[in-house]
Design a protein around this motif. Sequence first.
Motif, PDB file in Angstrom:
ATOM      1  N   ALA A  35       7.723   4.218  -6.006  1.00 27.76           N
ATOM      2  CA  ALA A  35       7.044   2.993  -5.556  1.00 27.76           C
ATOM      3  C   ALA A  35       8.039   2.075  -4.842  1.00 27.76           C
ATOM      4  O   ALA A  35       7.721   1.492  -3.795  1.00 27.76           O
ATOM      5  N   LEU A  36       9.239   1.971  -5.375  1.00 28.48           N
ATOM      6  CA  LEU A  36      10.276   1.175  -4.722  1.00 28.48           C
ATOM      7  C   LEU A  36      10.648   1.772  -3.364  1.00 28.48           C
ATOM      8  O   LEU A  36      10.787   1.049  -2.377  1.00 28.48           O
ATOM      9  N   LEU A  37      10.767   3.104  -3.327  1.00 29.01           N
ATOM     10  CA  LEU A  37      11.045   3.758  -2.048  1.00 29.01           C
ATOM     11  C   LEU A  37       9.897   3.557  -1.064  1.00 29.01           C
ATOM     12  O   LEU A  37      10.127   3.384   0.135  1.00 29.01           O
TER      13      LEU A  37
ATOM     14  N   VAL B 114       9.971  11.739   1.681  1.00 28.33           N
ATOM     15  CA  VAL B 114      10.866  11.750   0.520  1.00 28.33           C
ATOM     16  C   VAL B 114      10.218  12.485  -0.649  1.00 28.33           C
ATOM     17  O   VAL B 114      10.858  13.310  -1.310  1.00 28.33           O
ATOM     18  N   VAL B 115       8.953  12.219  -0.904  1.00 26.83           N
ATOM     19  CA  VAL B 115       8.246  12.903  -1.993  1.00 26.83           C
ATOM     20  C   VAL B 115       8.165  14.403  -1.712  1.00 26.83           C
ATOM     21  O   VAL B 115       8.410  15.234  -2.589  1.00 26.83           O
TER      22      VAL B 115
ATOM     23  N   LEU C 206       2.122   1.697  -3.472  1.00 24.46           N
ATOM     24  CA  LEU C 206       1.092   2.288  -4.325  1.00 24.46           C
ATOM     25  C   LEU C 206       1.002   3.793  -4.102  1.00 24.46           C
ATOM     26  O   LEU C 206       0.921   4.568  -5.060  1.00 24.46           O
ATOM     27  N   LEU C 207       1.037   4.229  -2.850  1.00 22.44           N
ATOM     28  CA  LEU C 207       1.033   5.665  -2.558  1.00 22.44           C
ATOM     29  C   LEU C 207       2.270   6.346  -3.131  1.00 22.44           C
ATOM     30  O   LEU C 207       2.195   7.449  -3.679  1.00 22.44           O
ATOM     31  N   GLY C 208       3.419   5.698  -3.014  1.00 19.87           N
ATOM     32  CA  GLY C 208       4.640   6.253  -3.593  1.00 19.87           C
ATOM     33  C   GLY C 208       4.530   6.381  -5.098  1.00 19.87           C
ATOM     34  O   GLY C 208       4.980   7.368  -5.683  1.00 19.87           O
ATOM     35  N   PHE C 209       3.910   5.395  -5.750  1.00 15.12           N
ATOM     36  CA  PHE C 209       3.739   5.463  -7.199  1.00 15.12           C
ATOM     37  C   PHE C 209       2.793   6.590  -7.594  1.00 15.12           C
ATOM     38  O   PHE C 209       3.045   7.314  -8.552  1.00 15.12           O
ATOM     39  N   ILE C 210       1.693   6.748  -6.855  1.00 13.62           N
ATOM     40  CA  ILE C 210       0.716   7.794  -7.185  1.00 13.62           C
ATOM     41  C   ILE C 210       1.342   9.176  -7.059  1.00 13.62           C
ATOM     42  O   ILE C 210       1.288   9.991  -7.988  1.00 13.62           O
TER      43      ILE C 210
ATOM     44  N   SER D 284       0.830  -1.205   0.000  1.00 17.76           N
ATOM     45  CA  SER D 284       0.000   0.000   0.000  1.00 17.76           C
ATOM     46  C   SER D 284       0.864   1.254   0.000  1.00 17.76           C
ATOM     47  O   SER D 284       0.546   2.237  -0.679  1.00 17.76           O
ATOM     48  N   PHE D 285       1.975   1.246   0.727  1.00 16.81           N
ATOM     49  CA  PHE D 285       2.884   2.394   0.689  1.00 16.81           C
ATOM     50  C   PHE D 285       3.578   2.493  -0.670  1.00 16.81           C
ATOM     51  O   PHE D 285       3.870   3.599  -1.142  1.00 16.81           O
TER      52      PHE D 285
END
Length: 114
Positions: A59-61, A72-73, A13-17, A10-11
Motif C-alpha cells: 500500500a505504501l509502494l 512491483v507486485v 488501495l490496489l497495492g494493499f489488495i 486508489s493505487f
Amino acid sequence: MLKQLLDRLSFALLGFIFGSLLAVLLWVLYGHGFSLRHAARREWGELSLWIRYVGGGFALLGFLLTDRVGDVVGSTTREVYEYESRYFVPTEIPTWLAIPVLVGVGLGVWHFLG
C-alpha cells in the motif's frame, strides 16, 4: 491537488489488495516448508501479521509509485515463484486418481454455482 491525492490513495488501495493476496501466498509457503529453510520466530505464523506487513508495504509502494505498483507486485510474485520452484520436487500423481478428483471438483463447483 485533490485528484492527485485520490489517485494515490486508489493505487495504495490496489497495492494493499494485491499485497494481501501475496501475503496469503507467502503465509501458505511459510507454513509448508518455507520456515524450515529460514530461522524465524514463532509469532510470524499468524496470517493477520502477514497481511498487515506485506499488504501495508505494498500500500505504501502504491501511494509512492502510483501506476507502477502492479509491476512491483508482479515481479515480487515472479521472484517468489522462481525461488520456490528451485526447491520443489514434483510428485507423481497417478492418472486414475487425478481424473476422478478433478471431476469431483468440477461437479462441486457446478453444484454450488448452479
